[in-house]
Motif scaffolding. Sequence first.
Motif, short mmCIF file in Angstrom:
data_model
loop_
_atom_site.label_atom_id
_atom_site.label_comp_id
_atom_site.label_asym_id
_atom_site.label_seq_id
_atom_site.Cartn_x
_atom_site.Cartn_y
_atom_site.Cartn_z
N ALA A 1 40.61 41.46 45.94
CA ALA A 1 40.18 42.18 44.58
C ALA A 1 41.42 43.97 44.07
CB ALA A 1 38.79 43.44 45.24
N ALA A 2 41.41 44.56 45.49
CA ALA A 2 42.57 46.06 44.99
C ALA A 2 44.18 45.45 44.01
CB ALA A 2 42.61 46.46 46.15
N VAL A 3 44.30 43.92 45.62
CA VAL A 3 45.70 43.59 44.46
C VAL A 3 45.20 43.35 43.05
CG1 VAL A 3 47.78 41.53 45.22
CG2 VAL A 3 46.40 42.85 47.18
N GLY A 4 44.74 42.60 42.60
CA GLY A 4 44.05 42.07 42.09
C GLY A 4 43.64 43.01 41.09
N ARG A 5 43.64 44.52 41.08
CA ARG A 5 43.72 45.11 40.53
C ARG A 5 44.88 45.63 40.00
NH1 ARG A 5 42.05 47.04 36.37
NH2 ARG A 5 42.22 49.28 35.84
N ARG A 6 45.53 46.26 40.76
CA ARG A 6 46.71 45.94 40.60
C ARG A 6 48.20 45.23 39.27
NH1 ARG A 6 49.90 50.16 42.81
NH2 ARG A 6 51.35 49.51 42.45
N ARG A 7 47.37 43.95 40.04
CA ARG A 7 48.29 43.22 38.92
C ARG A 7 47.07 42.89 37.60
NH1 ARG A 7 49.67 38.43 43.17
NH2 ARG A 7 51.16 39.83 43.86
N ARG A 8 46.33 43.65 36.98
CA ARG A 8 45.16 43.72 36.21
C ARG A 8 44.78 42.50 35.79
NH1 ARG A 8 45.88 48.02 33.22
NH2 ARG A 8 46.92 49.62 32.93
N LEU A 9 44.34 41.62 36.39
CA LEU A 9 43.56 40.65 36.70
C LEU A 9 41.64 40.57 36.97
CD1 LEU A 9 45.94 38.41 39.46
CD2 LEU A 9 45.57 37.69 36.93
N VAL A 10 42.00 41.87 37.63
CA VAL A 10 40.25 42.30 38.00
C VAL A 10 40.22 43.83 37.34
CG1 VAL A 10 38.83 43.20 40.05
CG2 VAL A 10 40.34 41.42 40.44
N GLY A 11 39.07 44.20 37.05
CA GLY A 11 38.26 44.95 36.51
C GLY A 11 38.71 46.46 36.86
N PRO A 12 37.90 47.64 36.73
CA PRO A 12 38.30 48.86 37.64
C PRO A 12 36.70 48.95 38.18
CG PRO A 12 37.43 49.11 35.11
CD PRO A 12 38.18 47.83 35.27
N ARG A 13 35.97 48.08 37.93
CA ARG A 13 34.45 48.49 38.60
C ARG A 13 34.73 47.28 40.40
NH1 ARG A 13 29.58 46.38 35.83
NH2 ARG A 13 31.39 44.33 35.50
N ALA A 14 35.60 46.36 40.33
CA ALA A 14 35.22 45.35 41.83
C ALA A 14 35.91 46.25 43.01
CB ALA A 14 36.47 44.56 41.26
N VAL A 15 36.86 47.08 42.97
CA VAL A 15 36.55 47.24 44.44
C VAL A 15 35.87 48.05 44.70
CG1 VAL A 15 38.62 48.98 45.18
CG2 VAL A 15 39.13 46.88 44.26
N PRO A 16 35.71 49.57 43.49
CA PRO A 16 34.31 50.11 43.78
C PRO A 16 33.72 49.55 44.73
CG PRO A 16 35.23 50.84 42.07
CD PRO A 16 36.30 50.10 42.22
N ILE A 17 32.15 48.74 44.15
CA ILE A 17 31.57 47.73 44.31
C ILE A 17 32.07 46.83 45.38
CG2 ILE A 17 30.30 45.76 43.78
CD1 ILE A 17 30.91 46.18 40.51
N LEU A 18 33.00 46.30 45.78
CA LEU A 18 33.25 45.62 46.63
C LEU A 18 33.47 46.47 48.56
CD1 LEU A 18 35.58 42.96 45.93
CD2 LEU A 18 33.37 42.75 47.02
N LEU A 19 33.98 47.28 47.64
CA LEU A 19 34.07 48.63 49.16
C LEU A 19 32.29 49.51 49.76
CD1 LEU A 19 37.13 51.31 48.04
CD2 LEU A 19 36.10 50.00 50.23
N GLY A 20 32.02 49.58 48.49
CA GLY A 20 30.34 49.86 48.90
C GLY A 20 29.76 48.45 49.45
N LEU A 21 29.93 47.71 48.55
CA LEU A 21 29.20 46.09 50.03
C LEU A 21 29.66 46.63 51.20
CD1 LEU A 21 27.61 43.90 49.39
CD2 LEU A 21 29.58 42.33 48.54
#
Length: 128
Positions: A57-77
């Motif tokens: 998700a972090a890599v996907g976020r850098r490539r703008r494939l994933v929204g900004p909420r995904a990484v913090p949600i997954l880190l919390g999980l």
Amino acid sequence: MMLLLALRVTVIVHAVSMFLQPVLAGMFLSGRDDMIDSHATNAAILTSITLFLTVLAAVGRRRRLVGPRAVPILLGLFVLEIAQLTAGTQHLLWLHIPLGVALFGATIATLPVLLGSQRAAEPKEAEA
């Protein structure tokens, strides 16, 4: 696009592994004592999948494939899954069971965030 496919497959594998946890626990509680080891093994696998999913998700976020909420949600999980592993190995069932229910719900809540990911993270162009 391979990254997006890997992300989607991994999030589904994560959800299946999460669903398997209460099934294995229920089998243990039904008298299948050997299922406690399977429950613990799947918990370790589940947490590893979450870590891998967070990296994707972090890599996907850098490539703008994933929204900004995904990484913090997954880190919390991931952090909560570590707490869950600890509570389980310490036999703190007063924490382990409700946290497991919360993690199950959180996993279901992540599905639309990650399965709906695809360039939707980019701002939409204004129509002229």
